[in-house]
Write a protein that holds these residues in place. Structure first.
Motif, PDB file in Angstrom:
ATOM      1  N   ASP A  39      95.689  66.399 -98.055  1.00 29.05           N
ATOM      2  CA  ASP A  39      97.064  66.843 -97.058  1.00 29.05           C
ATOM      3  C   ASP A  39      97.008  68.175 -97.645  1.00 29.05           C
ATOM      4  N   GLN A  40      96.733  68.807 -98.748  1.00 27.43           N
ATOM      5  CA  GLN A  40      97.000  70.139 -98.715  1.00 27.43           C
ATOM      6  C   GLN A  40      96.479  71.195 -98.609  1.00 27.43           C
ATOM      7  N   ILE A  41      94.985  70.681 -97.660  1.00 30.41           N
ATOM      8  CA  ILE A  41      94.517  71.841 -97.177  1.00 30.41           C
ATOM      9  C   ILE A  41      94.350  71.755 -95.692  1.00 30.41           C
ATOM     10  N   ALA A  42      94.759  70.455 -95.112  1.00 31.57           N
ATOM     11  CA  ALA A  42      94.968  70.318 -93.636  1.00 31.57           C
ATOM     12  C   ALA A  42      96.686  71.007 -93.570  1.00 31.57           C
ATOM     13  N   CYS A  54     103.952  73.784 -91.776  1.00 33.16           N
ATOM     14  CA  CYS A  54     103.609  72.630 -90.842  1.00 33.16           C
ATOM     15  C   CYS A  54     103.820  71.440 -91.812  1.00 33.16           C
ATOM     16  N   VAL A  55     103.560  69.773 -90.760  1.00 32.36           N
ATOM     17  CA  VAL A  55     104.141  69.407 -91.709  1.00 32.36           C
ATOM     18  C   VAL A  55     103.370  67.966 -91.170  1.00 32.36           C
ATOM     19  N   THR A  56     103.194  66.748 -92.052  1.00 33.18           N
ATOM     20  CA  THR A  56     101.933  66.338 -92.009  1.00 33.18           C
ATOM     21  C   THR A  56     102.111  65.121 -90.685  1.00 33.18           C
ATOM     22  N   ALA A  57     102.160  64.810 -89.169  1.00 30.40           N
ATOM     23  CA  ALA A  57     102.190  63.705 -88.262  1.00 30.40           C
ATOM     24  C   ALA A  57     101.561  62.749 -88.616  1.00 30.40           C
ATOM     25  N   GLY A  84      96.804  71.366 -79.389  1.00 31.02           N
ATOM     26  CA  GLY A  84      98.498  70.603 -78.192  1.00 31.02           C
ATOM     27  C   GLY A  84      99.560  72.291 -77.960  1.00 31.02           C
ATOM     28  N   HIS A  85     100.901  71.174 -77.926  1.00 29.54           N
ATOM     29  CA  HIS A  85     101.813  72.492 -77.692  1.00 29.54           C
ATOM     30  C   HIS A  85     102.162  72.791 -78.963  1.00 29.54           C
ATOM     31  N   SER A  86     102.798  71.710 -80.131  1.00 36.70           N
ATOM     32  CA  SER A  86     102.864  72.023 -81.366  1.00 36.70           C
ATOM     33  C   SER A  86     101.417  71.330 -82.619  1.00 36.70           C
ATOM     34  N   SER A  87     100.722  70.607 -81.761  1.00 37.87           N
ATOM     35  CA  SER A  87     100.259  70.169 -83.240  1.00 37.87           C
ATOM     36  C   SER A  87      98.575  70.432 -82.951  1.00 37.87           C
ATOM     37  N   MET A  88      98.235  69.996 -83.757  1.00 42.62           N
ATOM     38  CA  MET A  88      96.684  70.260 -83.663  1.00 42.62           C
ATOM     39  C   MET A  88      96.325  69.182 -84.896  1.00 42.62           C
ATOM     40  N   SER A 110      87.863  63.470 -92.221  1.00 39.89           N
ATOM     41  CA  SER A 110      89.235  63.188 -92.385  1.00 39.89           C
ATOM     42  C   SER A 110      89.581  63.618 -91.410  1.00 39.89           C
ATOM     43  N   TYR A 111      90.607  63.278 -90.633  1.00 37.61           N
ATOM     44  CA  TYR A 111      91.124  63.961 -89.077  1.00 37.61           C
ATOM     45  C   TYR A 111      92.815  63.669 -89.724  1.00 37.61           C
ATOM     46  N   PHE A 112      93.598  65.087 -89.612  1.00 37.68           N
ATOM     47  CA  PHE A 112      94.740  65.766 -90.098  1.00 37.68           C
ATOM     48  C   PHE A 112      95.702  65.752 -88.620  1.00 37.68           C
ATOM     49  N   THR A 113      96.579  65.071 -87.863  1.00 36.18           N
ATOM     50  CA  THR A 113      97.207  65.586 -87.599  1.00 36.18           C
ATOM     51  C   THR A 113      98.698  66.422 -87.457  1.00 36.18           C
ATOM     52  N   MET A 114      98.602  67.963 -87.470  1.00 43.80           N
ATOM     53  CA  MET A 114      99.381  68.771 -87.921  1.00 43.80           C
ATOM     54  C   MET A 114     100.295  69.290 -86.846  1.00 43.80           C
ATOM     55  N   VAL A 115     102.007  69.166 -87.149  1.00 44.67           N
ATOM     56  CA  VAL A 115     102.487  69.770 -86.706  1.00 44.67           C
ATOM     57  C   VAL A 115     103.317  70.861 -86.769  1.00 44.67           C
TER      58      VAL A 115
END
Length: 182
Positions: A39-42, A54-57, A84-88, A110-115
């Motif tokens: 979570d930290q590196i994301a 950024c926050v974890t979605a 995306g628009h605001s997500s990565m 792992s795959y984290f979606t961040m906003v």
């Protein structure tokens, strides 16, 4: 803000020696500790790309492939795979190295979606992504596929009738006993 950034501009690599305090009752590194590092590196990778907080979605996938031992050097490599628009979507590869032998093993993907958020907590646009290699194109395309599969799974889950009479025969194939209270 730049309109586009390369994948390389936002990549983050961290390494940490695994200590006994990070271990579980079985003497392996606790998965929860690894999740915290992920979570930290994301966050770092997404913030570096977007220039925003950024926050974890969602945590879309965490595959623990091999256990990590006390004393191993863990290296995490994070890249922006999709925007995306605001997500990565941040893809993270975790490797552990025996620092005495130099032997490395792939332990986690792992795959984290961040906003990206502004100071008021509203989602904000992020820069686009410049893809410069077949590998970067493949990662972006796989992220699109994962996103589509997630939407289909969610839709199917909400449209399915999960009442017991619908699943009674299927449940009998599993290691489960059905005891209804009267």
């Amino acid at each position: 803000m730049n309109d586009f950034k390369t994948v390389k501009e936002s990549q983050v690599v961290i390494s940490e020696l695994m200590l006994p305090s990070h271990s579980n009752f079985n003497g392996k590194i606790h998965g929860g500790y690894i999740l915290s590092l992920l979570d930290q590196i994301a966050f770092a990778c997404a913030s570096k790309h977007s220039g925003k907080y950024c926050v974890t979605a969602s945590v879309d996938t965490v595959d623990f492939l091999k256990p990590i031992e006390i004393g191993e050097l863990v290296t995490m490599r994070a890249s922006v795979n999709f925007v995306g628009h605001s997500s990565m979507v941040i893809g993270i590869r975790v490797e552990a190295e025996n620092i005495q032998t130099g032997q490395r093993k792939h332990c986690n993907s792992s795959y984290f979606t961040m906003v990206a958020k502004d100071q008021e907590g509203k989602s904000v646009n992020v820069p686009g992504l410049i893809l410069q290699s077949e590998n970067e194109i493949r990662r972006f395309a796989k992220s699109i596929k994962r996103k589509d599969m997630k939407k289909k799974r969610s839709k199917e889950f909400h449209e399915t009738d999960f009442s017991s009479h619908e699943y009674h025969d299927i449940l009998e194939e599993y290691k489960v006993q059905i005891r209804k209270n009267s």
